[in-house]
Design a protein around this motif. Structure first.
Motif, PDB file in Angstrom:
ATOM      1  N   ARG A   1      -6.696  18.266   3.664  1.00  0.00           N
ATOM      2  CA  ARG A   1      -7.114  17.342   5.010  1.00  0.00           C
ATOM      3  C   ARG A   1      -6.113  16.691   5.304  1.00  0.00           C
ATOM      4  N   VAL A   2      -4.514  16.934   5.741  1.00  0.00           N
ATOM      5  CA  VAL A   2      -3.428  16.696   5.676  1.00  0.00           C
ATOM      6  C   VAL A   2      -3.268  15.725   7.142  1.00  0.00           C
ATOM      7  N   GLU A   3      -4.176  16.203   8.258  1.00  0.00           N
ATOM      8  CA  GLU A   3      -4.220  15.462   9.332  1.00  0.00           C
ATOM      9  C   GLU A   3      -4.079  14.032   9.201  1.00  0.00           C
ATOM     10  N   PHE A   4      -4.506  13.424   7.443  1.00  0.00           N
ATOM     11  CA  PHE A   4      -5.139  11.960   7.389  1.00  0.00           C
ATOM     12  C   PHE A   4      -3.795  11.771   6.994  1.00  0.00           C
ATOM     13  N   ARG A   5      -3.297  12.168   6.663  1.00  0.00           N
ATOM     14  CA  ARG A   5      -1.643  11.772   6.085  1.00  0.00           C
ATOM     15  C   ARG A   5      -0.753  10.670   6.753  1.00  0.00           C
ATOM     16  N   ILE A   6      -0.606  10.996   7.944  1.00  0.00           N
ATOM     17  CA  ILE A   6       0.479   9.937   9.096  1.00  0.00           C
ATOM     18  C   ILE A   6      -0.942   8.698   8.380  1.00  0.00           C
ATOM     19  N   ALA A   7      -1.634   8.386   8.887  1.00  0.00           N
ATOM     20  CA  ALA A   7      -2.411   6.832   8.647  1.00  0.00           C
ATOM     21  C   ALA A   7      -2.249   6.933   6.712  1.00  0.00           C
ATOM     22  N   GLU A   8      -2.020   7.945   5.751  1.00  0.00           N
ATOM     23  CA  GLU A   8      -2.201   7.062   4.869  1.00  0.00           C
ATOM     24  C   GLU A   8      -1.029   6.978   4.211  1.00  0.00           C
ATOM     25  N   ILE A   9       0.074   7.099   5.043  1.00  0.00           N
ATOM     26  CA  ILE A   9       1.830   6.799   4.652  1.00  0.00           C
ATOM     27  C   ILE A   9       1.500   4.642   5.130  1.00  0.00           C
ATOM     28  N   PRO A  10       1.071   4.549   5.686  1.00  0.00           N
ATOM     29  CA  PRO A  10       1.161   2.802   5.556  1.00  0.00           C
ATOM     30  C   PRO A  10      -0.153   1.874   4.035  1.00  0.00           C
ATOM     31  N   ILE A  11      -0.430   3.050   4.033  1.00  0.00           N
ATOM     32  CA  ILE A  11      -1.287   2.730   2.603  1.00  0.00           C
ATOM     33  C   ILE A  11      -0.137   2.500   1.870  1.00  0.00           C
ATOM     34  N   VAL A  12       0.554   3.392   0.853  1.00  0.00           N
ATOM     35  CA  VAL A  12       1.667   3.308   0.192  1.00  0.00           C
ATOM     36  C   VAL A  12       2.370   2.683   0.346  1.00  0.00           C
ATOM     37  N   ALA A  13       3.301   2.274   1.984  1.00  0.00           N
ATOM     38  CA  ALA A  13       4.746   1.349   1.923  1.00  0.00           C
ATOM     39  C   ALA A  13       4.036   0.215   1.966  1.00  0.00           C
ATOM     40  N   MET A  14       2.783   0.263   2.559  1.00  0.00           N
ATOM     41  CA  MET A  14       2.966  -2.124   2.766  1.00  0.00           C
ATOM     42  C   MET A  14       2.809  -2.609   1.790  1.00  0.00           C
ATOM     43  N   PRO A  15       2.281  -2.247   0.290  1.00  0.00           N
ATOM     44  CA  PRO A  15       2.571  -3.021  -0.806  1.00  0.00           C
ATOM     45  C   PRO A  15       3.359  -3.172  -1.199  1.00  0.00           C
ATOM     46  N   ALA A  16       4.265  -1.514  -1.308  1.00  0.00           N
ATOM     47  CA  ALA A  16       5.190  -2.346  -2.166  1.00  0.00           C
ATOM     48  C   ALA A  16       6.271  -2.849  -1.007  1.00  0.00           C
ATOM     49  N   LEU A  17       6.098  -2.856   0.089  1.00  0.00           N
ATOM     50  CA  LEU A  17       7.323  -3.877   0.765  1.00  0.00           C
ATOM     51  C   LEU A  17       6.859  -5.467   0.683  1.00  0.00           C
ATOM     52  N   LEU A  18       5.336  -5.775   0.843  1.00  0.00           N
ATOM     53  CA  LEU A  18       4.644  -7.036   0.542  1.00  0.00           C
ATOM     54  C   LEU A  18       5.816  -7.807  -0.816  1.00  0.00           C
ATOM     55  N   VAL A  19       5.480  -6.734  -2.122  1.00  0.00           N
ATOM     56  CA  VAL A  19       5.911  -7.541  -3.584  1.00  0.00           C
ATOM     57  C   VAL A  19       7.029  -7.676  -3.413  1.00  0.00           C
TER      58      VAL A  19
ATOM     59  N   SER B   1      -0.014  -3.227  11.379  1.00  0.00           N
ATOM     60  CA  SER B   1       0.248  -3.545  10.515  1.00  0.00           C
ATOM     61  C   SER B   1       1.068  -3.351   9.366  1.00  0.00           C
ATOM     62  N   PHE B   2       1.663  -2.061   9.433  1.00  0.00           N
ATOM     63  CA  PHE B   2       2.603  -1.538   8.699  1.00  0.00           C
ATOM     64  C   PHE B   2       4.142  -2.143   9.683  1.00  0.00           C
ATOM     65  N   ALA B   3       3.813  -2.143  10.693  1.00  0.00           N
ATOM     66  CA  ALA B   3       5.471  -3.311  11.712  1.00  0.00           C
ATOM     67  C   ALA B   3       5.809  -4.142  10.772  1.00  0.00           C
ATOM     68  N   ALA B   4       4.497  -4.955  11.262  1.00  0.00           N
ATOM     69  CA  ALA B   4       4.188  -6.361  10.799  1.00  0.00           C
ATOM     70  C   ALA B   4       4.558  -6.841   9.208  1.00  0.00           C
ATOM     71  N   VAL B   5       4.899  -5.821   8.465  1.00  0.00           N
ATOM     72  CA  VAL B   5       4.719  -5.938   6.500  1.00  0.00           C
ATOM     73  C   VAL B   5       5.986  -5.464   6.984  1.00  0.00           C
ATOM     74  N   ALA B   6       7.035  -4.528   7.940  1.00  0.00           N
ATOM     75  CA  ALA B   6       7.987  -3.928   7.282  1.00  0.00           C
ATOM     76  C   ALA B   6       8.866  -5.245   7.838  1.00  0.00           C
ATOM     77  N   VAL B   7       8.836  -5.589   9.792  1.00  0.00           N
ATOM     78  CA  VAL B   7       9.405  -7.281   9.545  1.00  0.00           C
ATOM     79  C   VAL B   7       9.473  -8.112   8.729  1.00  0.00           C
ATOM     80  N   LEU B   8       8.621  -8.754   7.701  1.00  0.00           N
ATOM     81  CA  LEU B   8       8.665  -9.598   7.132  1.00  0.00           C
ATOM     82  C   LEU B   8       9.255  -9.233   5.729  1.00  0.00           C
ATOM     83  N   PHE B   9       9.308  -7.269   5.335  1.00  0.00           N
ATOM     84  CA  PHE B   9      10.447  -7.466   4.354  1.00  0.00           C
ATOM     85  C   PHE B   9      11.501  -7.715   4.757  1.00  0.00           C
ATOM     86  N   LEU B  10      12.007  -7.400   6.146  1.00  0.00           N
ATOM     87  CA  LEU B  10      12.957  -7.009   6.600  1.00  0.00           C
ATOM     88  C   LEU B  10      14.107  -8.394   6.238  1.00  0.00           C
TER      89      LEU B  10
END
Length: 319
Positions: A16-34, A304-313
């Protein structure tokens, strides 16, 4: 050559690789938040954790395709054909292999970091992923248990696992964000599940929508999306304030807020329409609304990812 291309196509279909584009933020957001700088994101352990994440998701997708191969023959024939083209034994082998890869990587990262809870979380994720699809558990057909299981294995569990790569236990704000983000996306997923309400009911698959009924199921989707969006945005706004993001930087919250408003209003309107209409009309309206599910999932995820990314930056002093 065409046979090889068909083979590759079927391998991708059952993952189900069509879901990967929406799964990337799931892995990226916690990494940037902590984290508040880039250094932890360049480590071997982090990238091994990313691989574990994608092995777990592929495992869950493949075992679901295998378990539903006969049901999908009627409603999702491309998935059923992919399983039978590859062969049930070969698909089973891939599922076992991906589970072994995930556990092996988790054991290695746990050894590197001396955090054995990573291995435990990976094992729990595999167990829940299997229990969702296969007998005797088949949580997919256990009513509310389907909702809880998906919320844990798609959103909350993976986010906590990624956060654990950087610390012994996830922070409270990360837990709040993961739970709320998961609630928003589960509201969307319930609309997608509701699209199959008549087929699931006929097949005897007791999804959460079948268990609650169409009207109450969509009402639950609306409640989850609304409450999750409110808590997620409040958590992000609090983190922006605590980390001293200037007022100009908080503009990054506006797209996420707009996406959540668009989503919650759409599902709330759908809930009102379904509750006021006869069942056959309600089913037709849900099927029409479900066409928006990919857009809802993707827009909420990436704003949501964009908001988290700006917070991280800002936290990393890169702005």
């Amino acid at each position: 050559m065409p046979k090889f291309l068909n083979f590759v196509r079927d391998l991708l279909l059952i993952r189900r690789v069509e879901f990967r584009i929406a799964e990337i933020p799931i892995v990226a957001m916690p990494a940037l938040l902590v984290n508040k700088d880039l250094t932890p994101l360049k480590t071997q352990s982090f990238w091994e954790g990313v691989l574990i994440f994608f092995f777990l998701f592929a495992f869950g997708d493949m075992i679901n395709c295998l378990a539903d191969r006969d049901l999908d023959a009627q409603y999702k024939p491309h998935l059923s054909r992919a399983v039978y083209n590859l062969g049930v034994p070969f698909v089973t082998f891939q599922i076992v292999l991906w589970a072994v890869f995930a556990l092996a990587l988790a054991a290695h990262v746990s050894w590197l970091l001396h955090r054995w809870q990573l291995l435990a979380l990976t094992a729990i994720g595999l167990a829940l992923g299997a229990a969702y699809s296969v007998e005797p558990f088949r949580l997919k057909g256990r009513g509310i248990a389907q909702l809880a299981c998906l919320w844990l294995i798609i959103f909350v569990g993976p986010m906590l696992m990624i956060a654990t790569l950087f610390g012994t236990w996830p922070t409270l704000e990360l837990v709040a964000f993961a739970m709320a983000y998961g609630a928003v996306q589960m509201g969307i997923i319930l609309v997608n599940t509701a699209e199959d309400y008549p087929e699931d009911r006929e097949a005897g698959v007791r999804t959460v929508i079948v268990a609650l009924g169409l009207s109450r199921g969509i009402a639950l989707a609306s409640a989850l999306a609304g409450a999750g969006a409110a808590v997620m945005l409040a958590t992000l706004a609090t983190l922006y304030w605590v980390r001293g993001v200037p007022l100009s930087g908080t503009v990054a919250l506006l797209p996420a807020a707009a996406a959540c408003l668009w989503l919650t209003n759409a599902i709330r309107r759908l809930s009102r329409e379904v509750s006021a209409a006869p069942l056959d009309v309600g089913i037709a309206r849900v099927k029409a609304a479900a066409k928006n599910v990919p857009a809802w999932v993707t827009v909420v995820a990436w704003t949501s990812f964009a908001a988290v990314a700006v917070l991280f930056l800002y936290s990393a002093k890169l702005f």
